[in-house]
Structures are given as structure tokens and as C-alpha cells.
Design a protein around this motif. Structure first.
Motif, PDB file in Angstrom:
ATOM      1  N   GLY A   1       0.814  -1.204   0.000  1.00 48.10           N
ATOM      2  CA  GLY A   1       0.000   0.000   0.000  1.00 48.10           C
ATOM      3  C   GLY A   1       0.845   1.250   0.000  1.00 48.10           C
ATOM      4  O   GLY A   1       2.011   1.245  -0.411  1.00 48.10           O
ATOM      5  N   ALA A   2       0.261   2.343   0.472  1.00 48.53           N
ATOM      6  CA  ALA A   2       0.973   3.624   0.493  1.00 48.53           C
ATOM      7  C   ALA A   2       0.340   4.523   1.536  1.00 48.53           C
ATOM      8  O   ALA A   2      -0.872   4.462   1.788  1.00 48.53           O
ATOM      9  CB  ALA A   2       0.911   4.295  -0.876  1.00 48.53           C
ATOM     10  N   PHE A   3       1.156   5.374   2.157  1.00 45.19           N
ATOM     11  CA  PHE A   3       0.648   6.340   3.115  1.00 45.19           C
ATOM     12  C   PHE A   3       0.117   7.563   2.371  1.00 45.19           C
ATOM     13  O   PHE A   3       0.836   8.201   1.613  1.00 45.19           O
ATOM     14  CB  PHE A   3       1.750   6.746   4.100  1.00 45.19           C
TER      15      PHE A   3
ATOM     16  N   GLY B   1      -1.870  10.868   6.217  1.00 45.75           N
ATOM     17  CA  GLY B   1      -0.862  10.089   6.918  1.00 45.75           C
ATOM     18  C   GLY B   1      -1.292   8.678   7.217  1.00 45.75           C
ATOM     19  O   GLY B   1      -0.643   7.981   8.007  1.00 45.75           O
ATOM     20  N   ARG B   2      -2.349   8.226   6.586  1.00 45.33           N
ATOM     21  CA  ARG B   2      -2.891   6.896   6.874  1.00 45.33           C
ATOM     22  C   ARG B   2      -2.547   5.930   5.753  1.00 45.33           C
ATOM     23  O   ARG B   2      -2.590   6.288   4.572  1.00 45.33           O
ATOM     24  CB  ARG B   2      -4.402   6.974   7.047  1.00 45.33           C
ATOM     25  N   LEU B   3      -2.221   4.690   6.120  1.00 42.80           N
ATOM     26  CA  LEU B   3      -1.877   3.681   5.129  1.00 42.80           C
ATOM     27  C   LEU B   3      -3.127   3.251   4.377  1.00 42.80           C
ATOM     28  O   LEU B   3      -4.142   2.893   4.984  1.00 42.80           O
ATOM     29  CB  LEU B   3      -1.234   2.468   5.816  1.00 42.80           C
ATOM     30  N   ARG B   4      -3.037   3.271   3.046  1.00 40.37           N
ATOM     31  CA  ARG B   4      -4.158   2.870   2.199  1.00 40.37           C
ATOM     32  C   ARG B   4      -3.733   1.698   1.316  1.00 40.37           C
ATOM     33  O   ARG B   4      -2.558   1.433   1.147  1.00 40.37           O
ATOM     34  CB  ARG B   4      -4.621   4.037   1.316  1.00 40.37           C
TER      35      ARG B   4
ATOM     36  N   ASP C   1       7.773   4.065   1.666  1.00 39.33           N
ATOM     37  CA  ASP C   1       7.406   3.930   0.261  1.00 39.33           C
ATOM     38  C   ASP C   1       6.730   2.586   0.058  1.00 39.33           C
ATOM     39  O   ASP C   1       6.879   1.658   0.868  1.00 39.33           O
ATOM     40  CB  ASP C   1       8.634   4.049  -0.648  1.00 39.33           C
ATOM     41  N   ASN C   2       5.999   2.497  -1.019  1.00 34.02           N
ATOM     42  CA  ASN C   2       5.358   1.248  -1.392  1.00 34.02           C
ATOM     43  C   ASN C   2       6.401   0.193  -1.715  1.00 34.02           C
ATOM     44  O   ASN C   2       7.439   0.482  -2.324  1.00 34.02           O
ATOM     45  CB  ASN C   2       4.454   1.511  -2.601  1.00 34.02           C
TER      46      ASN C   2
ATOM     47  N   GLY D   1      -0.811   8.292  -3.474  1.00 32.97           N
ATOM     48  CA  GLY D   1       0.172   7.229  -3.372  1.00 32.97           C
ATOM     49  C   GLY D   1      -0.294   5.917  -3.972  1.00 32.97           C
ATOM     50  O   GLY D   1       0.395   4.904  -3.855  1.00 32.97           O
ATOM     51  N   GLY D   2      -1.448   5.934  -4.620  1.00 35.92           N
ATOM     52  CA  GLY D   2      -2.037   4.690  -5.105  1.00 35.92           C
ATOM     53  C   GLY D   2      -1.732   4.335  -6.540  1.00 35.92           C
ATOM     54  O   GLY D   2      -2.279   3.335  -7.047  1.00 35.92           O
TER      55      GLY D   2
END
Length: 412
Positions: free
Chosen positions: A156-158, A163-166, A194-195, A241-242
Motif C-alpha cells: 500500500g501507500a501512506f 498520513g494513513r496507510l491505504r 514507500d510502497n 500514493g495509489g
């Protein structure tokens, strides 16, 4: 490189540019003499001597011996001082955290593997990261204060806005909105996230199959499917970040999945991921080994590739259930890649991750042929070459790049 103080073209800036050029050459070659550095940089012998004296005084280079076995007097050899800086990289999964420490030359000097339970709270996640870092630091014979930077790779990514992991609901304990603040308090030093697939792509770009390419896509197939997108030499992460979360990509041949974040699956994953490999194998009457989904899928594709190559070497057309497995998996890969190619038109596609790489050259060639029929652009497909801890390698490479820019900037 970090912005240099002073006015461009001033002696201070020019000296700093020459210093960095010499340091980069020493990183590339390991050791060099003053004469060789002068020739490679175009500097005069007196200027090269002053440069090396300056770098030695700054603790950035060491005199490491002399040349031998050549006509004339022996020449002093120089190398980058490995103790000039240390960095740490972490690779986080649901099963374990793998950590390593590298010196400024890129040599790994300590590593540690921490098994982790599947269920853990945010507090435990912080504690386990600290434990993994300290384990690697101890193995390197260092203290935590010796580290200049830590880069952590996670699924995933922050999201930069929250600031939350998705995109990684399968990683328990990492979704608290206060997690990054807690981590920063526990490890008060430059700390980056980082992812994991992005970091594996960094490793392939700097050390592996994507070297010399500024525009490429890396398709990663292990526990899940993901992609890393590099445009103009830089990772494209997207607004949240996706970018590259292609496991959720709707594709023909699979049911349309709604609320994909809750289901944590989607079209491309169901078409070409490890679960798809096992499903196709069962449909073909192939016995599925008792192992994790990833390991079982990799074993099946490895067997299929070996049988395919054996048939070709014997002058026969590959046939039978394992050949069909390889063909159907190739089609699944190509269907998803066709969408990426239509949007991005990359120069190169790197096929990476244990599942796809286990299919070897037979699977790569089949995907290439299928993709040529499904997409107008014709990027070249290659297999990834970083097989040993690619995410961890990418985390270290990412940390080293930034740290070298900071430590090697002699203009400050």
C-alpha cells in the motif's frame, strides 16, 4: 544533488562539483589513484591532489594502499570511507519485518529478520519496527545513532494528506492516523516510507533489469499483484500514493468487484495473481502443492516452465496441462498489461515477483506474444533480475541516494 550554497560558477561550487564527481567515480570503481582520478575528471594533478586532501580531511575518503606490479613508483590508492554514513532499509509484510544496514558505499554490514504475528496494534507495529532496526544495527556493530536515514517499504501507500496507510487492509496494526507520529517519536531521524513494489522497482532500475531506462513499468506478482511506474526516471506515485495498485484494475474475464478496498481484491488480481494460478491448475487437473498461495503458484509455474523448455529442446511443441497452464497465465498477465500499455506507452516492462519470475523465459515470451496482439504499443518485456530481497535492496538504494547527496555536498 542537494542545492549548493553560493553562486553557480564560483570556486566553492566548482570545487564541490569536482568533489562529487570524484566521489561518484570512487563509488563506481572501488579504488582509484590520484592520477586515474585526474584523468577521469579532467583535473590537473595538483588539483586532483588538493581534492583528495580535502576529501580525506573531511572524512569522506581513505588512503587504502598502493598499486603494485607496475613499472615505476607505486601510486597511492583512495576509496570512499565506508564509515562516512550508514543507512537502514526495512521490508514489512504480514509475516515478518526484514531490516538491513548499509554503509555509504552500499555494502550491507548487518541484517535482521523479525517474525511478526498477523494481528498487532499500532503500538506493537512501532515496537516491532524499532526492534528490527535495532537488530540490524546490532548485527552491524553500530548504534542507532550512527544511522543517517531509514527507508521503510510496506504494502500500500501512506496518503500524504492524512498520513494513513491505504490499499493494504491485510497489514493489521498499520492504519492508525497517529502511526507516523509515533514512529517518528520512536526513531527521531530522517524516516521515509514507500510502497514495497516501488522500492523493488528502484532496485531494478539501479541494480537490475531496468538499468539505463527512464520510462518503464514493473509488474510485481507475489502475494498480490502491483505495479511501479517510472516516468522520466522518477517514480510516479499518484495523488494519494495509489498509482500502480493494479490488483484492483477491472479487466475482462473476471466479475466486476465493487467496494474493492473492503474486499481487498479485484479484477487483475483474480485474473493473473497466485490465486488464479491455483484455480487454473485445478481446472486442468494439476495437483496443487501444499504451501502458501504464493509458493504453490510459483512452484506450479516453475514446473510448467521446465517442462516447456524440455519440450522445445526436444524439438516438440509444448503440450499437456502444464503447457495450458502457462498459456492461460500468460493471457491473464497480458490482458491487464494491455490497459497499462494503452495509458502509459512505456519503453520497457519488467516482470518481477516470485510468481511470474518462476515462469521464466517461456512465460515471458508468451506474455510478450499475447500483449503484441492486445495492444498497439510494443514495449519490450524482460524478467526482473533482483531476486534476493528486492524490496529491501530498493529501500537501501533509496536511502543511500538521498544520504549521499547530503553527505557528499562539500559546498556547505
Amino acid at each position: 544533488m542537494a542545492r549548493m550554497a553560493g553562486t553557480p560558477g564560483t570556486p566553492r561550487v566548482l570545487r564541490a562539483m569536482n568533489d562529487r564527481a570524484a566521489l561518484d567515480l570512487l563509488l563506481e570503481h572501488g579504488t582509484l589513484s590520484r592520477t586515474r582520478i585526474g584523468k577521469l575528471t579532467g583535473l590537473s594533478k595538483p588539483t586532483a591532489s588538493q581534492l583528495l586532501a580535502r576529501l580525506e580531511a573531511a572524512g569522506l575518503v581513505l588512503a587504502t594502499g598502493t598499486t603494485a606490479g607496475r613499472p615505476g613508483p607505486n601510486a597511492q590508492l583512495y576509496s570512499v570511507n565506508p564509515a562516512a554514513a550508514y543507512v537502514a532499509g526495512l521490508d514489512v509484510t504480514t509475516e515478518r519485518i526484514r531490516a538491513a544496514v548499509a554503509d555509504i558505499t552500499g555494502r550491507t554490514v548487518g541484517s535482521f529478520r523479525l517474525p511478526t504475528p498477523r494481528r498487532r496494534t499500532a503500538g506493537n507495529a512501532v515496537e516491532q519496527v524499532v526492534q528490527a532496526v535495532d537488530g540490524a544495527v546490532k548485527a552491524a556493530g553500530l548504534s542507532r545513532g550512527d544511522l543517517h536515514r531509514i527507508v521503510i517499504g510496506t504494502p500500500g501507500a501512506f496518503d500524504p494528506s492524512t498520513g494513513r496507510l491505504r490499499y493494504a487492509s491485510h497489514l493489521p496494526g498499520w492504519h492508525s492516523t497517529s502511526l507516523l507520529d509515533e514512529m517518528a517519536a520512536a526513531l527521531p531521524m530522517p524516516l521515509e516510507y514507500d510502497n514495497d513494489v516501488n522500492l523493488a522497482a528502484v532496485a531494478e532500475q539501479r541494480l537490475g533489469a531496468a538499468g539505463g531506462h527512464d520510462d518503464f513499468v514493473m509488474l510485481w506478482n507475489e502475494e498480490g499483484i502491483g505495479a511501479a511506474i517510472v516516468i522520466g526516471g522518477r517514480l510516479h506515485r499518484g495523488w494519494t500514493g495509489g498509482a500502480g495498485e493494479v490488483g484492483f484494475l477491472p479487466v475482462p474475464g473476471t466479475p466486476l468487484v465493487r467496494n474493492v478496498t473492503k474486499a481487498n481484491n479485484g479484477g487483475f488480481q483474480e485474473l493473473a495473481g497466485c490465486n488464479a494460478v491455483l484455480r487454473i491448475a485445478r481446472e486442468l487437473g494439476i495437483e496443487v502443492p501444499e504451501a502458501s498461495l504464493e509458493d504453490a503458484a510459483a512452484a506450479l509455474l516453475g514446473t510448467a516452465a521446465a517442462l516447456w523448455q524440455e519440450a522445445e529442446e526436444g524439438g516438440q511443441d509444448p503440450a499437456g496441462p502444464y503447457a495450458d497452464l502457462l498459456r492461460r497465465c500468460a493471457t491473464g498477465h497480458a490482458v491487464g498489461l494491455a490497459s497499462l500499455v494503452a495509458v502509459l506507452d512505456p519503453e520497457l516492462i519488467v516482470l518481477a515477483g516470485n510468481v511470474t519470475v518462476s515462469g521464466g523465459e517461456p512465460l515471458r515470451a508468451l506474455i510478450q506474444a499475447e500483449l503484441a496482439e492486445l495492444a498497439v504499443p510494443r514495449p519490450r518485456l524482460v524478467l526482473g533480475t533482483i531476486h534476493l530481497h528486492p524490496v529491501l535492496s530498493g529501500a537501501l538504494e533509496s536511502a543511500l541516494a538521498t544520504t549521499r547527496d547530503e553527505v557528499f555536498d562539500t559546498s556547505r
